[in-house]
Design a protein around this motif. Structure first.
Motif, PDB file in Angstrom:
ATOM      1  N   MET A   1      -9.274 -61.303  58.418  1.00  0.00           N
ATOM      2  CA  MET A   1     -10.694 -61.162  58.744  1.00  0.00           C
ATOM      3  C   MET A   1     -11.182 -62.297  59.631  1.00  0.00           C
ATOM      4  N   THR A   2     -10.760 -63.521  59.330  1.00  0.00           N
ATOM      5  CA  THR A   2     -11.216 -64.675  60.121  1.00  0.00           C
ATOM      6  C   THR A   2     -10.603 -64.688  61.517  1.00  0.00           C
TER       7      THR A   2
ATOM      8  N   ARG B   1     -12.271 -61.820  63.540  1.00  0.00           N
ATOM      9  CA  ARG B   1     -13.659 -62.206  63.793  1.00  0.00           C
ATOM     10  C   ARG B   1     -13.726 -63.280  64.873  1.00  0.00           C
TER      11      ARG B   1
ATOM     12  N   SER C   1     -12.000 -55.925  58.556  1.00  0.00           N
ATOM     13  CA  SER C   1     -12.430 -56.632  59.766  1.00  0.00           C
ATOM     14  C   SER C   1     -13.161 -55.716  60.744  1.00  0.00           C
TER      15      SER C   1
ATOM     16  N   PHE D   1     -17.096 -55.970  59.054  1.00  0.00           N
ATOM     17  CA  PHE D   1     -17.836 -57.193  58.744  1.00  0.00           C
ATOM     18  C   PHE D   1     -17.515 -58.267  59.779  1.00  0.00           C
TER      19      PHE D   1
ATOM     20  N   SER E   1     -20.864 -63.817  59.826  1.00  0.00           N
ATOM     21  CA  SER E   1     -20.357 -64.759  58.814  1.00  0.00           C
ATOM     22  C   SER E   1     -20.981 -64.515  57.458  1.00  0.00           C
TER      23      SER E   1
ATOM     24  N   MET F   1     -19.482 -61.452  55.831  1.00  0.00           N
ATOM     25  CA  MET F   1     -18.095 -61.688  55.444  1.00  0.00           C
ATOM     26  C   MET F   1     -18.003 -62.539  54.187  1.00  0.00           C
TER      27      MET F   1
END
Length: 259
Positions: A77-78, A81, A166, A169, A172, A175
């Protein structure tokens, strides 16, 4: 294959750029989880009702499982993103790299990092259990080896789930909320930190029958008990992981076309 290795190397270079902060977080997460959750609960659950097994033998696998699973979920996800917010994703996909290579590189990177977190969590959990328990945890080298194999389906499950999430969302705040929600589900909604004996009977039946997270966690408990691991759990989790991966690609392609 070369493009995948280049992308994995790129993620490692970014990780290495902030190596001190990342290592601090990798150690801090299991440490804080132990101090905030495991340590207080250890005073409440001195013995698991039905099994007669010390709570230490329940909490240590729980700490390892929760920390490893959460990191597996967070990393994809990070990364996605970050690439989307910095407009790097369109550039990467405009090269010889296709979407499948991109997602596979993130998946492999997430597995490697999550396994590293697994090692850290296991080391800290065993050390802390020895200092905070009258008995401590007695675990053999073979059990540690089987742990490292049994955790892989959980890593793949949550890493592919992270890829899928991902797509929805990006902000930040959103998430953080969804990660907190999953932390609660993994920690308290799947009978990891709290033994299933202490749940409502109807809810415990639902967890035992339908909660794949609980089944993945119970693989670690089975290893500590020297019991057989259910192969069906591994097969089902792998099928779900494959489903998550291809569903992520389908959703990504659809949203990409809309843009």
């Amino acid at each position: 294959m070369r493009n995948i290795l280049v992308l994995i190397n790129r993620n490692f270079l970014i990780l290495y750029k902030n190596i001190s902060t990342n290592l601090f977080l990798y150690f801090l997460f299991p440490l804080f989880t132990y101090l905030i959750i495991v340590s207080p609960l250890a005073n409440v659950f001195t013995m698991i009702m039905k099994s007669g097994m010390s709570y230490t033998y329940h909490s240590v696998p729980a700490l390892i499982f929760v920390c490893t699973s959460m990191l597996s979920l967070i990393i994809p996800m990070t990364i996605i993103r970050r690439d989307k917010n910095n407009n790097l994703l369109p550039y990467i996909l405009s090269t010889t790299v296709d979407y499948n290579m991109y997602f596979l590189s993130i998946l492999i990177f997430a597995v490697i990092c999550a396994f590293f977190e697994f090692i850290i969590s296991m080391f800290l959990a065993i050390q802390l259990s020895d200092s905070g328990s009258l008995v401590g945890l007695i675990i053999s080298f073979n059990q540690i080896f089987y742990f490292s194999i049994a955790i892989l389906p959980a890593i793949l499950f949550f890493a592919t789930l992270g890829l899928l999430l991902s797509n929805f969302f990006i902000k930040s705040e959103t998430m953080v909320l969804i990660l907190f929600f999953f932390f609660l589900i993994i920690s308290f909604g799947s009978a990891t930190f709290i033994p299933i004996d202490h749940y409502n009977e109807s809810f415990s039946i639902i967890i035992e029958k339908y909660n794949i997270i609980n089944h993945l966690y119970n693989m670690l408990i089975s290893i500590l008990k020297n019991s057989n691991v259910k192969i069906g759990t591994i097969i089902i989790s792998l099928i779900i992981s494959i489903f998550f991966y291809f569903l992520n690609i389908i959703i990504f392609l659809k949203t990409d076309k809309i843009k």
